[in-house]
Design a protein around this motif. Structure first.
Motif, short mmCIF file in Angstrom:
data_model
loop_
_atom_site.label_atom_id
_atom_site.label_comp_id
_atom_site.label_asym_id
_atom_site.label_seq_id
_atom_site.Cartn_x
_atom_site.Cartn_y
_atom_site.Cartn_z
N ASP A 53 0.68 -1.22 -0.05
CA ASP A 53 0.06 0.06 -0.06
C ASP A 53 0.92 1.09 0.17
O ASP A 53 1.77 1.45 0.79
N THR A 54 0.59 2.22 -0.91
CA THR A 54 1.24 3.48 -0.79
C THR A 54 0.24 4.64 -0.93
O THR A 54 -1.05 4.50 -0.84
N ALA A 55 0.71 5.95 -1.64
CA ALA A 55 -0.37 6.79 -1.88
C ALA A 55 0.49 7.88 -2.62
O ALA A 55 1.98 8.10 -2.34
N TYR A 58 2.58 10.47 -0.27
CA TYR A 58 3.64 9.93 0.75
C TYR A 58 5.08 10.32 0.09
O TYR A 58 5.33 10.06 -1.01
N GLU A 64 5.72 5.95 -4.05
CA GLU A 64 5.28 5.34 -5.23
C GLU A 64 6.55 4.93 -6.08
O GLU A 64 6.55 3.87 -6.73
N THR A 82 -3.03 2.20 -4.12
CA THR A 82 -2.47 3.43 -3.97
C THR A 82 -3.63 4.44 -3.61
O THR A 82 -4.80 3.83 -4.02
N LYS A 83 -3.43 5.69 -3.27
CA LYS A 83 -4.46 6.43 -2.73
C LYS A 83 -4.46 7.93 -3.53
O LYS A 83 -3.27 8.00 -3.89
N SER A 109 0.25 8.66 -10.49
CA SER A 109 0.59 7.29 -10.02
C SER A 109 1.10 6.24 -10.88
O SER A 109 2.22 5.64 -10.60
N TYR A 121 -7.20 1.06 -6.18
CA TYR A 121 -7.12 2.39 -6.54
C TYR A 121 -8.27 3.10 -5.31
O TYR A 121 -9.45 2.83 -5.36
N HIS A 124 -8.65 8.53 -0.76
CA HIS A 124 -7.73 8.76 0.61
C HIS A 124 -8.49 9.42 1.72
O HIS A 124 -8.32 9.21 3.14
N SER A 154 -10.58 5.28 2.30
CA SER A 154 -9.79 5.27 3.38
C SER A 154 -10.38 6.42 4.15
O SER A 154 -10.84 7.46 3.75
#
Length: 338
Positions: A53-55, A58, A64, A82-83, A109, A121, A124, A154
């Protein structure tokens, strides 16, 4: 760590441990450089994990980029989540869940990750300024284009989850299959409404901060100044916005008492406090996967111990009682499939 579960009402198989990569990159307070990030990814995948998991926000996009390079050559073996929502530029359309921002954020992304699709996807955060119908229609378009396989969210409330699912249903579009909520022995409010709503509406729970910012790992003590290498210590040292309020919320008498009980259970079992806290949350009803966010391979190995530890029932009961909070209804049983 070879246990896999399906994410919500879908056929997507993910490992119970999810590698969170907010610490990847050297921007801000993260501090995990590329060499260590690659070692962490290698060790995680080598242990049987398949979920990362990333965004986009970040470490200013570094997370990423590092994930993309770390999984190069084995992309199809990894479920990448990702977000999007938070600012990725100075303009008024550089944030939120509008069609304008989400479209640009997805392309950015994909470019940083070096891939042609995102497996999961996620929104966030909720965007009160954008109609949920616009957001869900945009996400459905991503799925239909092949650039996204599944969609999630999220930090949505129970009512926001229902609104999103109803909007997708009305349009005959793609529903959400996941929620990222904060959940741990010191943050259990999601048990009251959010997790039951997730189960009713087909969302698996991908929980974040299972160690309560390090509190449940035994990193802090009453009256003591947080270690400078701890996350709270780094945030306070940088005078990060909201750091003091966040620290005060985490380091109070109740949370430290819960952490003390976790420590007692850990001592009796001969394991770490982190392993106990992770073992507790991964078996909670409705929990599909648990995000861990190591900055080193050693931290990763310590966290993975929590995914093979089965807590005796009497110790689960002790932890439940110690972490009880007003407004919660008792939840029993184990449901690890979301």
């Amino acid at each position: 760590m070879t246990t896999y579960t399906t994410m919500g009402r879908s056929g997507l198989k993910v490992s119970q441990a999810c590698l969170g990569t907010m610490n990847f990159g050297t921007a801000g307070v993260a501090g995990c450089d590329e060499a260590e990030a690659v070692r962490i990814v290698d060790a995680f995948l080598g242990a049987g994990g398949n979920f990362i998991d990333t965004a986009g926000n970040y470490s200013d996009g570094q997370s990423e980029e590092l994930v993309g390079r770390a999984v190069k050559g084995r992309r199809d073996a990894v479920v990448i989540a990702t977000k999007a929502f938070f600012p990725q530029g100075p303009g008024p359309n550089d944030r939120g869940l509008s069609r304008a921002h989400l479209t640009r954020a997805l392309e950015a992304s994909l470019r940083r990750l070096g891939t042609d699709h995102i497996d999961l996807y996620q929104c966030h955060a909720w965007d009160a300024a954008t109609p949920i119908e616009e957001t869900m229609a945009t996400l459905d378009g991503f799925v239909r284009s092949g650039k996204v396989r599944y969609i999630g969210c999220s930090n949505f409330t129970a009512s926001q989850i229902v609104e999103a699912q109803w909007a997708a249903q009305r349009a005959g579009g793609t529903p959400l299959i996941s929620l990222q909520p904060q959940y741990s022995l010191i943050k259990r409010s999601v048990e009251a409404e959010i997790l039951p709503v997730c189960r009713r509406h087909g969302l698996g729970a991908l929980v974040w901060s299972p160690l309560g910012g390090g509190v449940l790992a035994g990193r802090y003590a009453a009256g003591a100044i947080p270690d400078g290498d701890s996350r709270i210590g780094r945030l306070l040292a940088l005078a990060a916005p909201g750091a003091r309020a966040w620290a005060d919320d985490l380091l109070n008498a109740r949370t430290l008492a819960v952490a003390a009980e976790v420590g007692k259970v850990a001592d009796e079992l001969g394991v770490t406090s982190a392993a106990v806290a992770l073992a507790w949350v991964r078996r909670r009803p409705g929990v599909t996967s648990v995000i861990i966010g190591p900055r080193t391979v050693a931290q990763l190995e310590g966290n993975l111990a929590g995914f093979v530890l089965d807590l005796p029932a009497e110790m689960v009961a002790r932890l439940d009682e110690a972490s009880w909070a007003d407004g919660l209804t008792p939840v029993t049983g184990t449901l690890a499939t979301g």
